[in-house]
Design a protein around this motif. Structure first.
Motif, PDB file in Angstrom:
ATOM      1  N   ARG A 161      53.673  41.476  27.192  1.00 29.88           N
ATOM      2  CA  ARG A 161      52.342  41.916  27.616  1.00 29.88           C
ATOM      3  C   ARG A 161      51.365  41.561  26.509  1.00 29.88           C
ATOM      4  NH1 ARG A 161      55.525  46.911  28.780  1.00 29.88           N
ATOM      5  NH2 ARG A 161      55.977  46.762  31.001  1.00 29.88           N
TER       6      ARG A 161
ATOM      7  N   GLY B 144      43.969  51.769  35.134  1.00 35.02           N
ATOM      8  CA  GLY B 144      45.372  51.792  35.502  1.00 35.02           C
ATOM      9  C   GLY B 144      45.712  50.934  36.708  1.00 35.02           C
ATOM     10  N   SER B 145      44.711  50.402  37.385  1.00 34.44           N
ATOM     11  CA  SER B 145      44.973  49.551  38.545  1.00 34.44           C
ATOM     12  C   SER B 145      45.446  48.169  38.085  1.00 34.44           C
ATOM     13  CB  SER B 145      43.717  49.427  39.417  1.00 34.44           C
ATOM     14  OG  SER B 145      42.674  48.801  38.681  1.00 34.44           O
ATOM     15  N   ILE B 146      46.082  47.456  38.993  1.00 34.85           N
ATOM     16  CA  ILE B 146      46.551  46.097  38.714  1.00 34.85           C
ATOM     17  C   ILE B 146      45.708  45.146  39.541  1.00 34.85           C
ATOM     18  CG2 ILE B 146      48.525  44.517  38.808  1.00 34.85           C
ATOM     19  CD1 ILE B 146      48.895  46.875  36.848  1.00 34.85           C
TER      20      ILE B 146
ATOM     21  N   ARG C 183      46.457  44.749  33.925  1.00 39.23           N
ATOM     22  CA  ARG C 183      46.338  46.197  34.090  1.00 39.23           C
ATOM     23  C   ARG C 183      44.956  46.543  33.569  1.00 39.23           C
ATOM     24  NH1 ARG C 183      46.450  51.069  31.441  1.00 39.23           N
ATOM     25  NH2 ARG C 183      47.453  52.764  32.536  1.00 39.23           N
TER      26      ARG C 183
ATOM     27  N   THR D  72      50.186  50.515  25.709  1.00 38.33           N
ATOM     28  CA  THR D  72      49.544  50.223  26.982  1.00 38.33           C
ATOM     29  C   THR D  72      49.154  51.473  27.749  1.00 38.33           C
ATOM     30  OG1 THR D  72      51.674  50.090  28.114  1.00 38.33           O
ATOM     31  CG2 THR D  72      50.779  48.036  27.226  1.00 38.33           C
TER      32      THR D  72
END
Length: 93
Positions: free
Chosen positions: A15, A66-68, A62, A91
């Motif tokens: 990440r 918190g949404s993708i 991300r 993260t």
């Protein structure tokens, strides 16, 4: 690290985030490709129920909430040298 190094790290499953991003917990990551059969909207209306789809590898982000979301590098992201590998604990929002 620069974008070339960051892209190689993403391909290795790491990440990545930029030091210059303001949102806490934001990072980008690789979504592996796959094949699947269409079973939920809107795809059945477009392609037909049960149609096999090849889902190509791509990079998602991300977001701070918190949404993708799908991610596309900006010119600034590509030219930046402030890319860093982030771990699970870094993260969390």
């Amino acid at each position: 690290m620069n974008f070339s190094d960051a892209l190689n790290a993403i391909k290795e499953g790491k990440r990545l985030a930029r030091a210059g991003w303001n949102g806490k917990g934001m990072f980008v990551f690789l979504v592996a490709g796959s094949n699947f059969r269409v079973s939920r909207e809107p795809l059945p209306s477009i392609l037909g129920e049960g149609t096999e789809v090849t889902y190509r590898p791509h990079i998602d982000m991300r977001a701070a909430d918190g949404s993708i979301v799908p991610w596309l590098a900006s010119q600034t992201d590509i030219m930046a040298d402030d890319w860093n590998v982030v771990g699970i604990t870094e993260t969390a929002a």
